[in-house]
Design a protein around this motif. Structure first.
Motif, short mmCIF file in Angstrom:
data_model
loop_
_atom_site.label_atom_id
_atom_site.label_comp_id
_atom_site.label_asym_id
_atom_site.label_seq_id
_atom_site.Cartn_x
_atom_site.Cartn_y
_atom_site.Cartn_z
N ASP A 70 -2.10 28.58 2.78
CA ASP A 70 -1.10 29.32 3.56
C ASP A 70 -1.67 30.61 4.14
OD1 ASP A 70 0.95 27.49 3.25
OD2 ASP A 70 1.78 28.47 1.46
N LYS A 71 -2.73 31.11 3.55
CA LYS A 71 -3.34 32.36 4.01
C LYS A 71 -4.32 32.16 5.16
CE LYS A 71 -2.78 34.45 -0.56
NZ LYS A 71 -3.43 35.07 -1.73
N PHE A 72 -4.43 30.91 5.61
CA PHE A 72 -5.30 30.59 6.75
C PHE A 72 -4.49 29.83 7.80
CE2 PHE A 72 -7.95 31.13 3.05
CZ PHE A 72 -9.01 31.89 3.53
N PRO A 73 -3.44 30.45 8.35
CA PRO A 73 -2.54 29.75 9.27
C PRO A 73 -3.20 29.33 10.57
CG PRO A 73 -2.08 32.10 9.28
CD PRO A 73 -3.05 31.87 8.17
N GLN A 74 -4.35 29.90 10.89
CA GLN A 74 -5.06 29.55 12.12
C GLN A 74 -5.78 28.20 12.02
OE1 GLN A 74 -5.97 31.72 9.82
NE2 GLN A 74 -8.07 32.45 10.01
N TYR A 75 -5.80 27.63 10.82
CA TYR A 75 -6.46 26.34 10.60
C TYR A 75 -5.42 25.24 10.37
CZ TYR A 75 -10.90 28.79 9.99
OH TYR A 75 -12.02 29.57 10.19
N GLN A 76 -5.57 24.13 11.10
CA GLN A 76 -4.81 22.94 10.74
C GLN A 76 -5.45 22.30 9.52
OE1 GLN A 76 -4.99 20.99 14.76
NE2 GLN A 76 -2.77 20.83 14.50
N VAL A 77 -4.70 21.41 8.86
CA VAL A 77 -5.19 20.80 7.63
C VAL A 77 -4.91 19.30 7.64
CG1 VAL A 77 -5.17 20.85 5.11
CG2 VAL A 77 -4.64 22.94 6.39
N ILE A 78 -5.95 18.50 7.42
CA ILE A 78 -5.79 17.06 7.20
C ILE A 78 -5.90 16.80 5.71
CG2 ILE A 78 -6.77 14.77 7.56
CD1 ILE A 78 -7.79 15.67 10.25
N PHE A 79 -4.83 16.25 5.12
CA PHE A 79 -4.84 15.84 3.72
C PHE A 79 -5.00 14.33 3.65
CE2 PHE A 79 -2.17 19.69 3.64
CZ PHE A 79 -2.75 20.41 2.60
N THR A 80 -5.83 13.86 2.74
CA THR A 80 -5.89 12.43 2.45
C THR A 80 -5.24 12.19 1.08
OG1 THR A 80 -8.06 12.58 1.37
CG2 THR A 80 -8.02 12.18 3.74
N TYR A 81 -4.68 10.99 0.90
CA TYR A 81 -4.00 10.66 -0.34
C TYR A 81 -4.95 10.74 -1.54
CZ TYR A 81 0.72 8.89 0.70
OH TYR A 81 2.06 8.77 0.99
N PRO A 82 -4.45 11.17 -2.68
CA PRO A 82 -5.23 11.07 -3.92
C PRO A 82 -5.32 9.62 -4.37
CG PRO A 82 -3.04 11.90 -4.40
CD PRO A 82 -3.15 11.82 -2.90
N ASN A 83 -6.26 9.36 -5.28
CA ASN A 83 -6.41 8.02 -5.83
C ASN A 83 -5.26 7.66 -6.76
OD1 ASN A 83 -8.83 7.30 -4.60
ND2 ASN A 83 -10.08 8.21 -6.20
N ALA A 84 -5.18 6.38 -7.09
CA ALA A 84 -4.16 5.90 -8.03
C ALA A 84 -4.61 6.13 -9.46
CB ALA A 84 -3.89 4.41 -7.80
N ASP A 85 -4.85 7.40 -9.78
CA ASP A 85 -5.23 7.79 -11.13
C ASP A 85 -3.98 8.24 -11.89
OD1 ASP A 85 -8.04 7.39 -10.91
OD2 ASP A 85 -8.19 9.23 -9.75
N THR A 86 -4.17 8.62 -13.15
CA THR A 86 -3.06 9.05 -13.98
C THR A 86 -2.31 10.21 -13.33
OG1 THR A 86 -4.45 8.47 -15.88
CG2 THR A 86 -2.43 9.67 -16.33
N TYR A 87 -1.01 10.02 -13.11
CA TYR A 87 -0.10 11.01 -12.52
C TYR A 87 -0.46 11.36 -11.07
CZ TYR A 87 1.23 11.51 -17.42
OH TYR A 87 1.64 11.24 -18.71
N GLY A 88 -1.20 10.50 -10.40
CA GLY A 88 -1.56 10.77 -9.01
C GLY A 88 -0.37 10.80 -8.08
N ARG A 89 0.69 10.05 -8.42
CA ARG A 89 1.86 10.01 -7.54
C ARG A 89 2.60 11.35 -7.51
NH1 ARG A 89 0.95 4.95 -9.36
NH2 ARG A 89 1.16 3.23 -7.88
N ASN A 90 2.48 12.13 -8.57
CA ASN A 90 3.06 13.49 -8.56
C ASN A 90 2.44 14.31 -7.45
OD1 ASN A 90 4.35 12.63 -10.84
ND2 ASN A 90 3.45 14.12 -12.23
N LEU A 91 1.14 14.20 -7.30
CA LEU A 91 0.43 14.97 -6.28
C LEU A 91 0.84 14.52 -4.88
CD1 LEU A 91 -3.21 15.17 -7.74
CD2 LEU A 91 -1.19 16.55 -8.26
N ILE A 92 1.07 13.24 -4.71
CA ILE A 92 1.50 12.73 -3.40
C ILE A 92 2.84 13.36 -3.02
CG2 ILE A 92 2.27 10.68 -2.14
CD1 ILE A 92 0.22 9.07 -3.75
#
Length: 387
Positions: free
Chosen positions: A233-255
């Protein structure tokens, strides 16, 4: 003399990208027959049903292994592992391969290795000997090493570690990291082409972020990801591409956390289930910075001449280039690491960074050894004592 039947397993989008040129090499050989086993995240709509990309790439799939449950709890992962063993055992019985190729250290790979070991099929393991001290993957990786007959490591340090585990030196080969082959061989996209392909309004500059669960510290994963998002949030001048996390333990929480963040920042951020290797590496090469805790930030990013902020303990123990800046997983540390990594001091070094994982051609070396090597039954392995 009949061709050698080489089975290759893939269970995730990232792993498939690393195996791509190995699969191409086996397919093109007149001395080998490829048996492609596809399962796990590839067959899940939640993770982009990436089996479609494999088929689009022209590969014939020998068997689809359905085993990934929707649960990412420890119990759910263990049940998926059990189903994977059963599915792999049935596939091996049907196809009777001469050797099975497994890459990496995920639970799916462990399941395939167990089924192959019990079926007395020699295993060729890629990326053994590495360390990731905060993950169960570390134990998984070393366990697969002990079940394997051939070993293809990414550095000489890792080769020595596999030998230290008791493997015969003549069967352990330092070939470099296959992921670097993609950077050298794929026609990487320009910015407009990448944006059009992803169907997003992408401009420069942007960050590429991949953040996976830390399996031995799963209870802290949500907190650490939120710290990363607060720092971004402190770098509003940059766009951000997020890729999904792996199907590891509790990974769906991060999604779910990522989805909420993207919805609050719809013009600045993009959350993608699966980019595919070409688009992912193109984004990496074009990014101002790679952030997160994925091995790609350590292994591939230096060859793209892009700096990495490696967050937390997930990759603790891996060899890394000078372009990789480590930080702890709290907001202040991540913010300071981003600031430092974007500085002229680091950016000016990028053109001269040496990647410890090699310069490419790993896939060709692996295919050549797979075809030429005489295979013995795993039960004939002899422990090599370094002392």
């Amino acid at each position: 003399m009949s061709n050698k039947k080489i089975a290759v397993f893939t269970g995730t989008r990232a792993e498939y990208g690393l195996l791509y040129w190995i699969l191409k090499g086996i397919s093109a050989s007149k001395y080998a027959d490829l048996q492609l086993l596809v399962g796990g995240m590839h067959l899940s709509s939640e993770f982009g049903y990436t089996v479609n990309q494999i088929e689009k790439d022209g590969f014939d799939i020998t068997d689809k292994l359905e085993f990934l449950l929707s649960s990412d709890s420890p119990v759910g992962i263990s049940k998926s592992l059990g189903l994977a063993i059963m599915s792999a055992a049935e596939a091996f019985e049907r196809n009777k391969p001469d050797v099975v190729v497994i890459l990496g250290d995920r639970f799916e790979a462990l399941a395939i290795a167990q089924a192959a070991m019990i079926a007395a099929i020699p295993i060729a393991h890629i990326h053994g000997g590495e360390l990731t001290e905060a993950l169960i993957d570390d134990s998984v990786r070393h366990a697969i090493t002990k079940m394997s007959y051939l070993h293809f490591t990414a550095t000489e340090t890792y080769r020595k570690r596999v030998i230290q585990l008791g493997e015969q030196p003549l069967n352990v080969f330092n070939v470099g990291a296959p992921g670097i082959d993609n950077i050298n061989k794929l026609p990487l996209m320009e910015l407009n082409e990448l944006a059009n392909s992803l169907q997003i309004q992408l401009s420069h500059p942007f960050f590429l972020v991949t953040y996976h669960p830390v399996t031995l510290l799963a209870d802290k994963a949500d907190e650490e990801l939120k710290s990363l998002l607060n720092a971004l949030d402190k770098f509003p001048q940059y766009q951000v591409i997020f890729t999904y996390p792996n199907a590891d333990t509790y990974g769906r929480n991060l999604i779910e956390i990522l989805k909420t963040y993207q919805q609050k920042n719809p013009k600045r951020t993009f959350l993608l289930e699966s980019m595919g290797q070409l688009r992912y590496l193109s984004a990496m090469k074009l990014a101002s910075l790679v952030l997160g805790n994925s091995s790609s930030g350590i292994i591939e990013a230096p060859s793209c001449k892009v700096a990495t902020v490696n967050i937390g303990d997930r990759q603790k123990g891996r060899l890394s280039a000078d372009s990789v800046i480590d930080c702890i997983a709290d907001e202040s540390s991540i913010y300071q690491a981003i600031q430092y990594t974007l500085s002229e001091k680091i950016q000016n070094k990028l053109a001269h960074v040496v990647n410890p994982y090699g310069n490419g051609q790993a896939s060709e070396k692996i295919v050549k050894k797979l075809i030429e090597c005489e295979l013995m039954k795993p039960t004939q392995k002899v422990f090599y004592d370094v002392s």
